[in-house]
Design an enzyme around this catalytic site. Structure first.
Site, PDB file in Angstrom:
ATOM      1  N   PRO A   1     -24.833 -26.399  20.933  1.00  0.00           N
ATOM      2  CA  PRO A   1     -24.966 -25.076  22.126  1.00  0.00           C
ATOM      3  C   PRO A   1     -25.183 -25.757  24.071  1.00  0.00           C
ATOM      4  CG  PRO A   1     -27.558 -25.060  21.977  1.00  0.00           C
ATOM      5  CD  PRO A   1     -26.766 -26.139  21.027  1.00  0.00           C
TER       6      PRO A   1
ATOM      7  N   ASP B   1     -14.675 -28.671  24.468  1.00  0.00           N
ATOM      8  CA  ASP B   1     -14.419 -27.463  24.839  1.00  0.00           C
ATOM      9  C   ASP B   1     -14.732 -28.076  26.342  1.00  0.00           C
ATOM     10  OD1 ASP B   1     -13.240 -26.238  22.813  1.00  0.00           O
ATOM     11  OD2 ASP B   1     -14.660 -25.939  21.578  1.00  0.00           O
TER      12      ASP B   1
ATOM     13  N   LYS C   1     -11.448 -23.660  25.831  1.00  0.00           N
ATOM     14  CA  LYS C   1     -10.911 -22.340  25.546  1.00  0.00           C
ATOM     15  C   LYS C   1     -12.297 -21.353  25.760  1.00  0.00           C
ATOM     16  CE  LYS C   1      -8.658 -21.649  21.293  1.00  0.00           C
ATOM     17  NZ  LYS C   1      -7.657 -21.337  21.983  1.00  0.00           N
TER      18      LYS C   1
ATOM     19  N   ASP D   1     -21.557 -24.787  16.348  1.00  0.00           N
ATOM     20  CA  ASP D   1     -21.174 -25.872  15.368  1.00  0.00           C
ATOM     21  C   ASP D   1     -19.655 -24.680  15.343  1.00  0.00           C
ATOM     22  OD1 ASP D   1     -22.690 -26.315  11.761  1.00  0.00           O
ATOM     23  OD2 ASP D   1     -20.587 -25.440  11.936  1.00  0.00           O
TER      24      ASP D   1
ATOM     25  N   THR E   1     -25.869 -24.300  15.473  1.00  0.00           N
ATOM     26  CA  THR E   1     -25.422 -23.147  16.307  1.00  0.00           C
ATOM     27  C   THR E   1     -26.143 -22.573  17.035  1.00  0.00           C
ATOM     28  OG1 THR E   1     -23.331 -20.559  15.980  1.00  0.00           O
ATOM     29  CG2 THR E   1     -25.931 -21.782  14.382  1.00  0.00           C
TER      30      THR E   1
ATOM     31  N   MET F   1     -19.771 -14.110  21.486  1.00  0.00           N
ATOM     32  CA  MET F   1     -19.006 -13.243  22.434  1.00  0.00           C
ATOM     33  C   MET F   1     -18.699 -12.436  22.768  1.00  0.00           C
ATOM     34  SD  MET F   1     -16.335 -16.633  20.578  1.00  0.00           S
ATOM     35  CE  MET F   1     -16.696 -15.610  19.412  1.00  0.00           C
TER      36      MET F   1
END
Length: 493
Positions: free
Chosen positions: A248, A271, A293, A326, A354, A408
């Protein structure tokens, strides 16, 4: 909100200063095989130093009138090539002849000064145990996987800290590493003879290192293994893609396997959310490409990322696709693996921590506390078209015995609240939202489902927000935690 597209961008690694930073001491590795060392003193502390010296192959001349019982066990050299020579009298000026090092355990300041002066007069490096003023070198903590030897020094200011560091390193290095290091010495000449300098040799040693850290003992016969690795290293154009979870945010959440993948990469496609500290663990020569992204922001198209992975792999590159969290949890890892498989490109996955797991650890709350929840659901907070995902079992999410975590979903917080209330979930159900999980700027809100929309709005959209709903979050206040916290009242203010 419509996303605009951008192209992948190469990110130059921040160059370190040309000059090396200040060193308290220079770490050196001094071979003692067959050399003589003078050791003055028959104490237990002297016996420990003697054991180290003999283990390094030295001929240790010990001068003392009496010897501690520790010397009885220390003098059994076993497989060591070094040996002891005992002199049952104090050291004298002629004791230094032919010695490479001089070490003493001196009772008084005067005795320490006399020994150090005598050794230095003959140009010998000297160490007087526990008397730094008379030491030209120190004995640090040692991690022994000989021929791999790791020395740790705190320059004498914090020996207990040095021991703690040694314990940490010990846990990272399997005992079998010793047998693999010995095997490396036996196969090295073969790599020099059969493989070209550069990419071929690097591929050989990267594969060799992967096997060494797999926890298995090295094979007794090296021929078959060496032939296989040489053949693999010679194979040109066989690229590979590794999907790696960066966790994270906090670099310390990386797994050992993830670090090894980063250090073996030719190209890293990473990312926006990957922390710079994670990238610093990568191989220095690796090319870094930002393929960020972010929801609602300028982003690279997934099709462009897929095409780049295919192109680089066909060039024989080891590509690491570095993803936040993850790669197989809302990371489009499945889409990328499908494309690679359709192109016949080998791929593997290194899982990461995650965000939901990191959040639970940060809050100190079990998402499956048996008094409050019998299941956990990880749910995307928005659909491909920008609204709430309609294919989700919203009635099931309203089950009061379920802990639900929305990824999200910051922009959908109000709609998530409305939908769960419509499905019958109580407005008083505890809720938590966390922004920037595991990062220095981590911020939290705690309240109920009824206040979810305003609570999430107060956290802002600068960092990813995780929304969590369920009875487990009503166990205790998260205000006690060592991060900035905004509750419903502070958000309203």
């Amino acid at each position: 909100m419509r996303q605009t597209s951008r192209k992948p961008v190469e990110v130059k690694r921040r160059r370190r200063p040309a000059r090396v930073g200040s060193l308290a001491c220079l770490p050196l590795f001094f071979p003692l095989e067959g050399r003589k060392v003078l050791l003055a003193g028959g104490t237990e502390a002297a016996a420990w130093k003697a054991e180290l010296l003999v283990a390094a192959g030295a001929e240790v001349h010990v001068y003392a009138e009496e010897f501690d019982s520790a010397f009885e066990s220390a003098s059994v050299t076993g497989e060591n090539t070094g040996r002891y020579v005992f002199h049952r009298h104090p050291w004298a000026d002629d004791s230094f002849e032919g010695m490479s090092l001089a070490i003493a355990d001196a009772e008084t300041e005067g005795a320490a000064r006399a020994f150090a002066c005598a050794a230095r007069a003959r140009g010998l490096p000297v160490n007087v145990i526990d008397k730094p003023a008379y030491c030209d070198f120190q004995f640090g903590s040692i991690v022994n996987r000989s021929p791999v030897v790791i020395g740790i020094s705190t320059n004498g200011v914090a020996p207990i800290l040095g021991q703690a560091i040694r314990r940490r390193i010990e846990t990272l290095l399997p005992e079998s590493l010793q047998s693999w290091a010995e095997l490396a010495g036996r196969v090295r000449s073969r790599t020099l003879e059969h493989l070209r300098a550069g990419a071929e040799r690097r591929r050989f040693w990267e594969r060799f290192s992967d096997l060494a850290f797999a926890g298995r003992k090295a094979p007794d016969g090296e021929n078959a293994l060496a032939e296989t690795l040489v053949a693999d290293a010679r194979t040109a154009g066989r690229g590979h893609v590794t999907l790696v979870g960066a966790g994270p945010g906090d670099a310390e959440f990386l797994t050992l396997k993830a670090v090894r993948a980063l250090q073996a990469a030719d190209v890293i496609l990473f990312d926006d959310l990957v922390d710079d500290a994670v990238l610093e663990l990568a191989r220095r020569e690796a090319k870094r490409m930002l393929v960020g992204k972010r929801g609602g922001r300028e982003s690279c198209r997934q099709e462009d990322i897929n095409a780049m992975m295919v192109s680089l792999a066909r060039q024989g590159k080891h590509v690491v696709r570095l993803k936040s969290g993850d790669p197989m949890v809302f990371g489009r890892g499945g889409e990328e693996l499908d494309r690679l498989a359709s192109e016949g490109i080998a791929a593997s996955v290194v899982p990461g921590i995650t965000a939901a797991s990191a959040m639970a650890a940060s809050l100190g709350i079990s998402m499956t506390h048996r008094d409050h929840a019998q299941s956990v659901r990880l749910v995307t907070g928005h659909s491909r078209h920008g609204g709430l995902p309609e294919s989700v079992d919203w009635q099931g999410l309203a089950d009061p015995a379920t802990t639900t975590v929305f990824y999200m979903g910051a922009r959908m917080a109000a709609r998530i609240r409305e939908r769960l209330l419509r499905e019958g979930l109580s407005a008083d159900t505890p809720a938590v939202a966390v922004s920037g999980i595991s990062r220095p700027e981590e911020t939290r809100w705690q309240g109920t489902l009824d206040g979810l929309a305003s609570g999430v709005e107060g956290l802002g959209l600068d960092h990813p927000v995780l929304i969590s709903i369920g009875k487990v979050f009503g166990q205790r206040s998260i205000v006690e935690a060592e991060v900035p916290v905004r509750d419903e009242m502070s958000v309203a203010l």
